[in-house]
Design a protein around this motif. Structure first.
Motif, PDB file in Angstrom:
ATOM      1  N   SER A   1      58.668 -34.091   6.057  1.00 52.22           N
ATOM      2  CA  SER A   1      58.611 -33.667   4.655  1.00 52.22           C
ATOM      3  C   SER A   1      59.228 -34.716   3.738  1.00 52.22           C
ATOM      4  CB  SER A   1      59.343 -32.331   4.482  1.00 52.22           C
ATOM      5  OG  SER A   1      58.699 -31.302   5.195  1.00 52.22           O
ATOM      6  N   ALA A   2      60.369 -35.257   4.155  1.00 47.00           N
ATOM      7  CA  ALA A   2      61.030 -36.272   3.348  1.00 47.00           C
ATOM      8  C   ALA A   2      60.176 -37.526   3.230  1.00 47.00           C
ATOM      9  CB  ALA A   2      62.391 -36.612   3.961  1.00 47.00           C
ATOM     10  N   LEU A   3      59.516 -37.886   4.304  1.00 47.76           N
ATOM     11  CA  LEU A   3      58.654 -39.073   4.292  1.00 47.76           C
ATOM     12  C   LEU A   3      57.475 -38.888   3.342  1.00 47.76           C
ATOM     13  CD1 LEU A   3      58.185 -41.859   5.711  1.00 47.76           C
ATOM     14  CD2 LEU A   3      56.754 -40.621   7.361  1.00 47.76           C
ATOM     15  N   MET A   4      56.855 -37.713   3.390  1.00 51.15           N
ATOM     16  CA  MET A   4      55.714 -37.451   2.515  1.00 51.15           C
ATOM     17  C   MET A   4      56.129 -37.396   1.046  1.00 51.15           C
ATOM     18  SD  MET A   4      53.444 -34.704   4.716  1.00 51.15           S
ATOM     19  CE  MET A   4      53.306 -34.872   6.506  1.00 51.15           C
ATOM     20  N   ARG A   5      57.302 -36.838   0.788  1.00 49.49           N
ATOM     21  CA  ARG A   5      57.784 -36.817  -0.590  1.00 49.49           C
ATOM     22  C   ARG A   5      58.097 -38.232  -1.081  1.00 49.49           C
ATOM     23  NH1 ARG A   5      60.990 -32.166   1.145  1.00 49.49           N
ATOM     24  NH2 ARG A   5      60.176 -30.253   0.220  1.00 49.49           N
ATOM     25  N   GLU A   6      58.764 -39.010  -0.244  1.00 49.30           N
ATOM     26  CA  GLU A   6      59.147 -40.377  -0.627  1.00 49.30           C
ATOM     27  C   GLU A   6      57.931 -41.205  -1.012  1.00 49.30           C
ATOM     28  OE1 GLU A   6      61.046 -44.415   1.448  1.00 49.30           O
ATOM     29  OE2 GLU A   6      61.097 -42.495   2.504  1.00 49.30           O
ATOM     30  N   HIS A   7      56.848 -41.049  -0.270  1.00 48.07           N
ATOM     31  CA  HIS A   7      55.645 -41.852  -0.513  1.00 48.07           C
ATOM     32  C   HIS A   7      54.625 -41.117  -1.379  1.00 48.07           C
ATOM     33  CE1 HIS A   7      56.563 -45.243   2.230  1.00 48.07           C
ATOM     34  NE2 HIS A   7      57.268 -44.331   2.883  1.00 48.07           N
ATOM     35  N   ARG A   8      55.003 -39.950  -1.897  1.00 49.70           N
ATOM     36  CA  ARG A   8      54.145 -39.157  -2.795  1.00 49.70           C
ATOM     37  C   ARG A   8      52.753 -38.934  -2.195  1.00 49.70           C
ATOM     38  NH1 ARG A   8      53.189 -42.002  -7.374  1.00 49.70           N
ATOM     39  NH2 ARG A   8      54.064 -43.945  -6.579  1.00 49.70           N
ATOM     40  N   ILE A   9      52.754 -38.563  -0.932  1.00 47.84           N
ATOM     41  CA  ILE A   9      51.503 -38.354  -0.202  1.00 47.84           C
ATOM     42  C   ILE A   9      50.743 -37.156  -0.773  1.00 47.84           C
ATOM     43  CG2 ILE A   9      50.533 -37.745   2.058  1.00 47.84           C
ATOM     44  CD1 ILE A   9      51.653 -40.629   1.848  1.00 47.84           C
ATOM     45  N   ASP A  10      49.428 -37.322  -0.955  1.00 47.67           N
ATOM     46  CA  ASP A  10      48.626 -36.186  -1.404  1.00 47.67           C
ATOM     47  C   ASP A  10      47.495 -35.834  -0.435  1.00 47.67           C
ATOM     48  OD1 ASP A  10      46.805 -38.221  -1.943  1.00 47.67           O
ATOM     49  OD2 ASP A  10      47.021 -38.080  -4.121  1.00 47.67           O
TER      50      ASP A  10
ATOM     51  N   THR B   1      53.929 -34.503  17.694  1.00 44.16           N
ATOM     52  CA  THR B   1      53.617 -34.900  16.317  1.00 44.16           C
ATOM     53  C   THR B   1      53.141 -33.735  15.452  1.00 44.16           C
ATOM     54  OG1 THR B   1      51.339 -35.520  16.898  1.00 44.16           O
ATOM     55  CG2 THR B   1      53.035 -37.238  17.058  1.00 44.16           C
ATOM     56  N   VAL B   2      53.283 -32.512  15.932  1.00 39.52           N
ATOM     57  CA  VAL B   2      52.778 -31.367  15.172  1.00 39.52           C
ATOM     58  C   VAL B   2      53.588 -31.118  13.904  1.00 39.52           C
ATOM     59  CG1 VAL B   2      54.186 -29.604  16.333  1.00 39.52           C
ATOM     60  CG2 VAL B   2      51.921 -28.997  15.432  1.00 39.52           C
ATOM     61  N   ALA B   3      54.795 -31.656  13.820  1.00 40.08           N
ATOM     62  CA  ALA B   3      55.644 -31.415  12.649  1.00 40.08           C
ATOM     63  C   ALA B   3      54.987 -31.879  11.357  1.00 40.08           C
ATOM     64  CB  ALA B   3      56.995 -32.112  12.832  1.00 40.08           C
ATOM     65  N   LYS B   4      54.146 -32.907  11.430  1.00 36.89           N
ATOM     66  CA  LYS B   4      53.487 -33.384  10.212  1.00 36.89           C
ATOM     67  C   LYS B   4      52.584 -32.313   9.617  1.00 36.89           C
ATOM     68  CE  LYS B   4      49.809 -35.543  12.950  1.00 36.89           C
ATOM     69  NZ  LYS B   4      49.249 -36.836  13.426  1.00 36.89           N
ATOM     70  N   LEU B   5      51.984 -31.494  10.470  1.00 34.06           N
ATOM     71  CA  LEU B   5      51.107 -30.431   9.984  1.00 34.06           C
ATOM     72  C   LEU B   5      51.907 -29.318   9.314  1.00 34.06           C
ATOM     73  CD1 LEU B   5      48.625 -30.184  12.997  1.00 34.06           C
ATOM     74  CD2 LEU B   5      48.418 -31.556  10.906  1.00 34.06           C
ATOM     75  N   THR B   6      53.062 -29.008   9.887  1.00 29.83           N
ATOM     76  CA  THR B   6      53.933 -28.010   9.282  1.00 29.83           C
ATOM     77  C   THR B   6      54.429 -28.501   7.922  1.00 29.83           C
ATOM     78  OG1 THR B   6      54.639 -27.294  11.484  1.00 29.83           O
ATOM     79  CG2 THR B   6      56.007 -26.626   9.614  1.00 29.83           C
ATOM     80  N   ALA B   7      54.825 -29.768   7.877  1.00 34.00           N
ATOM     81  CA  ALA B   7      55.305 -30.333   6.613  1.00 34.00           C
ATOM     82  C   ALA B   7      54.214 -30.324   5.563  1.00 34.00           C
ATOM     83  CB  ALA B   7      55.813 -31.758   6.851  1.00 34.00           C
ATOM     84  N   ALA B   8      52.998 -30.687   5.951  1.00 33.67           N
ATOM     85  CA  ALA B   8      51.877 -30.684   5.003  1.00 33.67           C
ATOM     86  C   ALA B   8      51.612 -29.277   4.490  1.00 33.67           C
ATOM     87  CB  ALA B   8      50.630 -31.261   5.670  1.00 33.67           C
ATOM     88  N   ARG B   9      51.691 -28.295   5.375  1.00 32.81           N
ATOM     89  CA  ARG B   9      51.484 -26.898   4.963  1.00 32.81           C
ATOM     90  C   ARG B   9      52.530 -26.486   3.935  1.00 32.81           C
ATOM     91  NH1 ARG B   9      52.911 -24.422   9.471  1.00 32.81           N
ATOM     92  NH2 ARG B   9      50.972 -25.087  10.420  1.00 32.81           N
ATOM     93  N   GLU B  10      53.794 -26.800   4.226  1.00 29.68           N
ATOM     94  CA  GLU B  10      54.879 -26.390   3.338  1.00 29.68           C
ATOM     95  C   GLU B  10      54.817 -27.100   1.988  1.00 29.68           C
ATOM     96  OE1 GLU B  10      58.414 -27.061   5.586  1.00 29.68           O
ATOM     97  OE2 GLU B  10      58.115 -25.290   6.872  1.00 29.68           O
ATOM     98  N   LEU B  11      54.293 -28.320   1.975  1.00 25.80           N
ATOM     99  CA  LEU B  11      54.211 -29.095   0.739  1.00 25.80           C
ATOM    100  C   LEU B  11      52.890 -28.900  -0.002  1.00 25.80           C
ATOM    101  CD1 LEU B  11      55.779 -32.452   2.021  1.00 25.80           C
ATOM    102  CD2 LEU B  11      56.867 -30.753   0.524  1.00 25.80           C
ATOM    103  N   GLY B  12      51.978 -28.134   0.592  1.00 23.22           N
ATOM    104  CA  GLY B  12      50.681 -27.917  -0.033  1.00 23.22           C
ATOM    105  C   GLY B  12      49.779 -29.133  -0.003  1.00 23.22           C
ATOM    106  N   ILE B  13      49.919 -29.962   1.020  1.00 22.98           N
ATOM    107  CA  ILE B  13      49.122 -31.192   1.144  1.00 22.98           C
ATOM    108  C   ILE B  13      47.911 -30.921   2.038  1.00 22.98           C
ATOM    109  CG2 ILE B  13      49.124 -33.543   2.082  1.00 22.98           C
ATOM    110  CD1 ILE B  13      52.089 -33.701   1.322  1.00 22.98           C
ATOM    111  N   PRO B  14      46.706 -31.255   1.595  1.00 25.21           N
ATOM    112  CA  PRO B  14      45.526 -31.053   2.445  1.00 25.21           C
ATOM    113  C   PRO B  14      45.524 -31.994   3.647  1.00 25.21           C
ATOM    114  CG  PRO B  14      44.928 -32.241   0.455  1.00 25.21           C
ATOM    115  CD  PRO B  14      46.354 -31.820   0.278  1.00 25.21           C
ATOM    116  N   VAL B  15      44.884 -31.543   4.708  1.00 25.84           N
ATOM    117  CA  VAL B  15      44.795 -32.307   5.958  1.00 25.84           C
ATOM    118  C   VAL B  15      43.337 -32.602   6.255  1.00 25.84           C
ATOM    119  CG1 VAL B  15      45.218 -32.285   8.442  1.00 25.84           C
ATOM    120  CG2 VAL B  15      46.897 -31.256   6.877  1.00 25.84           C
TER     121      VAL B  15
END
Length: 249
Positions: A184-193, A205-219
């Motif tokens: 989550s911190a990595l995606m916020r730092e780089h303003r990933i959309d 590596t499943v944590a990236k999917l959880t982080a994307a879900r929590e941040l509302g980022i499409p996969v």
């Protein structure tokens, strides 16, 4: 005492390493683990290890014969379609038992926003409609498919990609497991959309999917290639171990 039986595990995954470790305790089974050699510093399994290709179907068939292999288990990455196909063909020609150990794929959960596609090329074509700041988590192979996409890329891989790369790219060399807070911190730092991933499955590596879900980022999720037709597929190490011990007995 029963003679030792040699079996081949086509490896490179955590499941393959776990299976090799378990079988190393069996006095009547000798495991040879084969790694493709695409990672510079691979995590090696217990027991005998060979690194590199076999030279196609004929080369693998001859190697199996010359090394007195009695059974083959394919525990490679779910996207290693070529070696899986070659192994199925080579074991058929050699008349040897063959099966696949493959972790279950990820499935979308409530709150996820997934677009599933069948290839990296399709993912690259879909990206412009989804976002401009991309977290590309497909490993080093296939990054060249995104070289002409007009976006800012954060590319994470174990080793640097080869061939063309996106003009605007930040490369992060890292290896799982990853946790949700860090992702989550990595995606916020780089303003990933938008997050791009292969459907590899597993826990590392499943944590990236959880982080994307929590941040509302499409996969943007790339589906797996199909397994060879007619092949037995196990989704757990326990089943694969029982199968190997049975066919080797």
């Amino acid at each position: 005492m029963a003679p030792t039986v040699r079996v081949l595990i086509l490896g490179g995954t955590s499941e393959a390493r776990s299976l090799a470790a378990r079988l190393s305790e069996a006095s009547d089974v000798e495991v040879v683990s084969s790694l493709a050699g695409r990672v510079r510093d691979p995590r090696l399994p217990e027991g005998e290890v060979r690194i590199g290709g076999f030279g196609g179907v004929a080369g693998l068939r001859d190697w199996l014969r010359d090394n007195a292999i009695r059974a083959v288990l394919d525990a490679t990455h779910p996207f290693a379609a070529r070696i899986s196909s070659n192994a199925a063909a080579a074991t058929t020609e050699a008349g040897l038992p063959f099966a696949v150990l493959q972790r279950p794929p990820w499935s979308p959960r409530s709150g996820d926003s997934w677009l599933e596609v069948d290839s990296l090329d399709a993912a690259a074509a879909a990206l412009p409609e989804l976002g401009r700041r991309v977290f590309l988590t497909i490993g080093r192979q296939g990054v060249d498919r995104f070289a002409t996409v007009n976006a800012d890329f954060l590319v994470r891989a174990i080793d640097p990609p080869e061939g063309p790369t996106p003009a605007r790219m930040t490369l992060l060399l890292d290896r799982g497991p990853f946790d949700v807070g860090r992702e989550s911190a990595l995606m916020r730092e780089h303003r990933i959309d938008v997050l791009v991933s292969k459907n590899s499955g597993g826990d590392l590596t499943v944590a990236k999917l959880t982080a994307a879900r929590e941040l509302g980022i499409p996969v943007l999720m790339v589906r797996r290639p199909p397994n060879p037709l007619g092949v037995t597929v196990f989704d757990g190490v326990d089943e694969a171990e029982r199968w190997l011990l049975a066919v080797a007995g």
